[in-house]
Design a protein around this motif. Structure first.
Motif, short mmCIF file in Angstrom:
data_model
loop_
_atom_site.label_atom_id
_atom_site.label_comp_id
_atom_site.label_asym_id
_atom_site.label_seq_id
_atom_site.Cartn_x
_atom_site.Cartn_y
_atom_site.Cartn_z
N GLN A 1 -6.62 11.61 16.32
CA GLN A 1 -6.00 10.83 17.39
C GLN A 1 -4.55 11.23 17.59
O GLN A 1 -3.80 11.37 16.62
CB GLN A 1 -6.06 9.34 17.06
CG GLN A 1 -5.44 8.49 18.18
CD GLN A 1 -5.64 7.02 17.98
OE1 GLN A 1 -5.16 6.47 16.98
NE2 GLN A 1 -6.33 6.38 18.89
N ASP B 1 -14.92 11.69 17.60
CA ASP B 1 -13.47 11.82 17.41
C ASP B 1 -13.13 12.59 16.13
O ASP B 1 -13.70 12.35 15.08
CB ASP B 1 -12.82 10.44 17.31
CG ASP B 1 -12.92 9.68 18.63
OD1 ASP B 1 -12.89 10.34 19.68
OD2 ASP B 1 -13.02 8.43 18.58
N ARG C 1 -10.87 11.80 10.43
CA ARG C 1 -10.28 11.11 11.60
C ARG C 1 -8.84 10.62 11.36
O ARG C 1 -8.56 9.43 11.41
CB ARG C 1 -11.13 9.92 12.01
CG ARG C 1 -12.51 10.33 12.48
CD ARG C 1 -13.11 9.23 13.33
NE ARG C 1 -14.47 9.56 13.68
CZ ARG C 1 -15.54 9.01 13.09
NH1 ARG C 1 -15.41 8.13 12.13
NH2 ARG C 1 -16.74 9.37 13.48
N TYR D 1 -4.59 10.55 12.31
CA TYR D 1 -3.85 10.40 13.57
C TYR D 1 -2.52 11.12 13.44
O TYR D 1 -2.05 11.41 12.32
CB TYR D 1 -3.60 8.92 13.90
CG TYR D 1 -2.59 8.27 12.98
CD1 TYR D 1 -1.21 8.32 13.28
CD2 TYR D 1 -2.99 7.65 11.80
CE1 TYR D 1 -0.28 7.76 12.42
CE2 TYR D 1 -2.06 7.09 10.94
CZ TYR D 1 -0.71 7.15 11.25
OH TYR D 1 0.21 6.61 10.39
N GLN E 1 -7.81 11.43 22.00
CA GLN E 1 -8.43 12.01 20.82
C GLN E 1 -8.85 13.45 21.06
O GLN E 1 -9.32 13.79 22.15
CB GLN E 1 -9.69 11.22 20.42
CG GLN E 1 -9.38 9.96 19.64
CD GLN E 1 -9.06 8.81 20.59
OE1 GLN E 1 -7.94 8.29 20.61
NE2 GLN E 1 -10.02 8.42 21.39
#
Ligand code: C2O
Ligand code: CU
Ligand code: CU
Length: 535
Positions: free
Chosen positions: A356, A353, A271, A273, A346
């Motif tokens: 992001q 998820d 996860r 970003y 997302q």
């Protein structure tokens, strides 16, 4: 932008160009201790910047085999063990990667621009993960650690294709030539060593290989830093942040039929970003998982424009809210963040998820476009096929219901070659799925088109070995109507593809891209014969 996982590396160690002696003793396989798994819900979300695979840099030049007056770039990709965390709050994981990064460096080439890659096996002699010595290729006197790189989707001479038996052991290297004579597409390289492909890829031996061309460039799609490869896979990770590869509960059998993870990695992180501008981006989605399929979409149901499938651009973009990718498959999408300035969204697998996007709160110029026509895809006609092959996909189980192996057309890897298409001819291959699972079937060398899928009666087939259709043929939906190199053969269906065997004569392979299946007999050689007729 963030650097790739563990991109810092020691100076390369020169290695001899020879195959190390095949004398590494058949070490007993020690099952991993049952370690407690990580609970991914306890990890902070979106705290790691998305790693971007570093661009591979040529280290030398070498004369082109096709045109000795021309010098071509040489890349050097060294497979080695290293450590890098899968998440900010986890201890560094022991990984294997190319040049010390997972995914490996991105190779980006122009169509028709040949390159060499020197693949160097600098791995330890013992595997990071439990080897099953009973599987073909992992048996006998063969070294425990073997590698051979394959560029998935590339049209290459047979010597460069990464034939699973052409592996090298630690301390050896192979210099291979890639002409790249093909349309723009998102390819990927990964290991393909006989009997341990699933373990080598799981350990981290994969990376992106992008082919660009003039037609694609002329379309004005987002490019440069607005064109991002996302290699998505799942892994079982323990509470210590280490990879876990499970073993069978059946005594004497290490191999398990499919591995699904407890976390999803996007370019090697859990996860992460990425900060993006409020404009269009091109995302190259690559399913690099062993066995899991992903259903990829954006939070808030925002649509994506699908522009390319495995082997290149679609005829026209297709607006989609989610895209299903099986292992080996790729999709290129254009996402427009211009309406989301100052917000985040997302990339998700179903509701889970993966990545992001933090959209900056400002105005930017966006010169990119998604034209309504991309690249014509001329449909191949089944009437032009020289040969129609009916090929079954089957699974063998023992008395207690444990799966023992998977077979293509009832044959094992070592059985005589039965698929021998002639160069420059067209064939249709119909995959009769006798199992309850989807098998993503991949052919090396070629690109192909889906003709149709048609339901058939499994009971009658098992009784009389005859295909009786129970419904009409279903033509491909627009998103599956482009060039493919990996196709979902669905249960209860006969999945028919049409292929022109172009490029080179010689020995290649076709297989299921569920890596556990591929390693346990669901892979067969095929031989392209030189052509005899002259049109
Ligand atoms: Cu992606 Cu034979 O491989
Ligand atoms: Cu391939
Ligand atoms: Cu399979």
């Amino acid at each position: 932008m963030a650097g790739s996982v563990g991109a810092a590396q020691a100076a390369p160690v020169p290695l001899p160009y020879c195959r190390a002696p095949r004398s590494v003793a058949a070490a007993a396989v020690v099952p991993p201790p049952q370690r407690p798994l990580l609970n991914p819900l306890q990890l902070a979300r979106f705290v790691d910047p998305l790693p971007l695979p570093p661009a591979a840099q040529p280290v030398a030049t070498r004369a082109s085999p096709d045109n000795p007056g021309q010098m071509l770039p040489v890349y050097r990709l060294e497979q080695r063990a290293f450590e890098a965390p899968l998440h900010r709050d986890l201890k560094p994981a022991r990984l294997w990667g190319y040049n010390g990064s997972v995914p490996g460096p991105a190779i980006q080439v122009q169509s028709g621009q040949g390159v060499f890659v020197e693949w160097v096996n600098a791995l330890p002699v013992h595997h990071l993960l439990p080897v099953d010595r009973r599987l073909h290729g992992a048996d006998g006197e063969n070294p425990e650690v073997r590698t051979v790189a394959h560029v998935h989707g590339s049209k290459v001479p047979p010597e460069s294709d990464g034939y699973p038996e052409r592996w090298i052991s630690p301390g050896s290297a192979a210099m291979l030539y890639y002409p790249n004579g093909q349309d723009a597409a998102t390819l990927w390289y990964h290991d393909h060593a006989m009997g341990i492909t699933r373990l080598n890829i799981y350990a981290g031996l994969f990376g992106p290989w992008i082919v660009n061309d003039a037609v694609e460039k002329g379309l004005g799609l987002p490019s440069g830093s607005y064109d991002i490869p996302l290699m998505i896979c799942d892994r079982l990770v323990d509470a210590d942040g280490q990879l876990v590869y499970p073993i069978s509960a059946k005594p004497g059998q290490v191999w398990v039929p499919e591995v699904n993870g407890n976390v999803i990695l996007c370019n090697g992180r859990i996860r992460p970003y990425i900060d993006v501008e409020p404009r269009r981006y091109r995302l190259r989605l690559i399913n690099a998982a062993n066995a899991r399929f992903f259903s990829l979409g954006l939070s808030g149901d925002q649509a994506m424009q699908l522009i390319a499938s495995d082997s290149g651009l679609l005829d026209a973009p297709v607006s989609m809210k989610s895209i299903e990718l099986f292992p080996g498959e790729r999709a290129e999408v254009v996402v427009d963040f211009s309406a989301c300035a100052g917000r985040s969204l997302q990339l998700q697998n179903a509701a889970d998820d993966i990545l992001q996007f933090r959209v900056q709160d400002r105005k930017v110029e966006d010169p990119s476009t998604v034209p309504s026509r991309l690249r014509p895809v001329a449909r191949l006609k089944p009437a032009s096929a020289r040969w129609d092959r009916l090929l079954t996909l089957g699974e063998m189980d023992d008395d207690s219901g444990y799966s023992t192996c998977m077979l293509l057309n009832g044959a094992r890897w070592s059985d005589p070659v039965t698929e021998k298409p002639e160069l420059d001819t067209i064939e249709t291959w119909s995959f009769v799925n006798l199992t309850g699972d989807v098998h993503p079937i991949h052919l090396h060398l070629v690109r192909f088109q889906l003709v149709d899928r048609r339901p058939f009666d499994l009971f009658t087939y098992n009784l009389h070995r005859r295909v009786v259709y129970t419904g009409p043929a279903i033509p491909p939906a627009p998103h599956e109507a482009g060039w493919k190199d990996t196709i979902r053969a669905e249960p209860g269906m006969v999945t028919r593809i049409i292929i022109r065997f172009e490029g080179y004569a010689g020995r290649y392979v076709w297989h299921c891209h569920l890596l556990e299946h591929e390693d346990n007999e669901m892979m067969r050689p095929f031989e392209v014969l030189p052509h005899t007729r002259h049109a």
